[in-house]
Design a protein around this motif. Structure first.
Motif, short mmCIF file in Angstrom:
data_model
loop_
_atom_site.label_atom_id
_atom_site.label_comp_id
_atom_site.label_asym_id
_atom_site.label_seq_id
_atom_site.Cartn_x
_atom_site.Cartn_y
_atom_site.Cartn_z
N GLY A 22 5.60 7.41 -10.60
CA GLY A 22 7.02 7.44 -10.24
C GLY A 22 7.66 8.78 -10.58
O GLY A 22 8.82 9.02 -10.24
N ARG A 23 6.92 9.65 -11.26
CA ARG A 23 7.43 10.99 -11.60
C ARG A 23 6.86 12.01 -10.61
O ARG A 23 5.81 11.81 -10.04
N MET A 24 7.56 13.11 -10.46
CA MET A 24 7.13 14.20 -9.58
C MET A 24 6.90 15.43 -10.44
O MET A 24 7.55 15.60 -11.47
N PRO B 159 3.67 13.89 -6.26
CA PRO B 159 3.81 12.76 -7.17
C PRO B 159 2.74 12.81 -8.26
O PRO B 159 1.60 13.19 -8.00
N GLU B 160 3.12 12.45 -9.47
CA GLU B 160 2.16 12.37 -10.58
C GLU B 160 1.45 11.03 -10.51
O GLU B 160 2.06 10.01 -10.15
N THR B 161 0.18 11.04 -10.86
CA THR B 161 -0.62 9.81 -10.85
C THR B 161 -1.47 9.73 -12.11
O THR B 161 -1.70 10.75 -12.77
N THR B 162 -1.93 8.53 -12.41
CA THR B 162 -2.90 8.34 -13.49
C THR B 162 -4.15 7.71 -12.87
O THR B 162 -4.05 6.87 -11.96
N LEU B 163 -5.31 8.12 -13.37
CA LEU B 163 -6.57 7.60 -12.86
C LEU B 163 -6.76 6.15 -13.30
O LEU B 163 -6.61 5.82 -14.48
N VAL B 164 -7.09 5.29 -12.34
CA VAL B 164 -7.33 3.87 -12.61
C VAL B 164 -8.82 3.58 -12.59
O VAL B 164 -9.35 2.88 -13.45
N TYR B 165 -9.52 4.13 -11.59
CA TYR B 165 -10.95 3.83 -11.40
C TYR B 165 -11.58 4.92 -10.55
O TYR B 165 -10.95 5.45 -9.64
N SER C 47 -1.38 -3.70 -7.17
CA SER C 47 -0.76 -3.44 -5.87
C SER C 47 0.04 -2.14 -5.93
O SER C 47 0.75 -1.89 -6.90
N GLY C 48 -0.11 -1.32 -4.89
CA GLY C 48 0.59 -0.04 -4.82
C GLY C 48 -0.28 1.13 -5.24
O GLY C 48 0.08 2.29 -4.97
N ASP C 49 -1.40 0.85 -5.90
CA ASP C 49 -2.32 1.94 -6.25
C ASP C 49 -2.91 2.53 -4.97
O ASP C 49 -2.91 1.88 -3.92
N ILE C 50 -3.42 3.75 -5.08
CA ILE C 50 -3.95 4.46 -3.91
C ILE C 50 -5.42 4.79 -4.14
O ILE C 50 -5.77 5.40 -5.16
N ALA C 51 -6.25 4.38 -3.19
CA ALA C 51 -7.68 4.68 -3.24
C ALA C 51 -7.98 5.78 -2.22
O ALA C 51 -7.50 5.73 -1.09
N VAL C 52 -8.78 6.74 -2.63
CA VAL C 52 -9.25 7.79 -1.73
C VAL C 52 -10.77 7.65 -1.66
O VAL C 52 -11.44 7.59 -2.70
N ILE C 53 -11.30 7.56 -0.44
CA ILE C 53 -12.74 7.46 -0.27
C ILE C 53 -13.34 8.85 -0.46
O ILE C 53 -13.03 9.77 0.29
N MET C 54 -14.18 8.99 -1.49
CA MET C 54 -14.74 10.29 -1.85
C MET C 54 -16.10 10.54 -1.17
O MET C 54 -16.39 11.66 -0.78
#
Length: 150
Positions: A33-35, A46-52, A100-107
């Motif tokens: 939610g922070r930039m 946008p700032e993100t934190t690693l989930v998986y 819900s709302g997390d973002i996955a990127v296929i690497m």
């Protein structure tokens, strides 16, 4: 009554088999939610934190004919039916922190066209006792715009 020793063995084997089909790799992040502003470029991100980060599988299902109508009420296919597909992201059952709302990127993927795709996790659809994977309904996000230096 279910023999839990036998059922537990079957579940463990099912989870192992489901994970063996997860030939893709993804990285899932949670938007904070922070930039932040890159001091060199001035680009705001946008700032993100690693989930998986690890194994996954992209899956589709459906192809059911459906009349697609826009919010304005206009048919996008001039009265015809078009196939509607559901998109899923399968994760190991041990991945419990995605929300819900997390973002996955296929690497990485056996299908090169999937690499770089961004998927927003919509809702978990595998909440059950005998789950062999975490199966998320996802929606594809538009590709990030590339900056042209010319």
């Amino acid at each position: 009554m279910v023999d839990t020793d036998w059922a537990g063995d079957v579940l463990t084997n099912g989870r192992r088999m489901a994970e063996s089909l997860m030939a893709d790799e993804c990285r899932i992040v949670h938007p904070t939610g922070r930039m932040s502003v890159d001091r060199m470029t001035g680009v705001v991100e946008p700032e993100t934190t690693l989930v998986y980060e690890g194994r996954c599988k992209v899956q589709t299902a459906g192809g059911v004919a459906s009349q697609v109508v826009s919010a304005a009420g206009d048919s996008t296919n001039v009265g015809g039916n078009v196939p509607v597909w559901a998109l899923y992201l399968h994760l190991p059952v041990t991945v419990e922190t995605a929300v819900s709302g997390d973002i996955a990127v296929i690497m990485r993927s056996r299908d090169p066209s999937l690499v770089g795709r961004r998927l927003r996790l919509v809702n978990l659809q595998s909440e059950k006792t005998w789950a062999t994977a975490r199966r998320w309904n996802v929606s594809e996000m538009p590709a990030e715009a590339e900056v042209d230096d010319e």
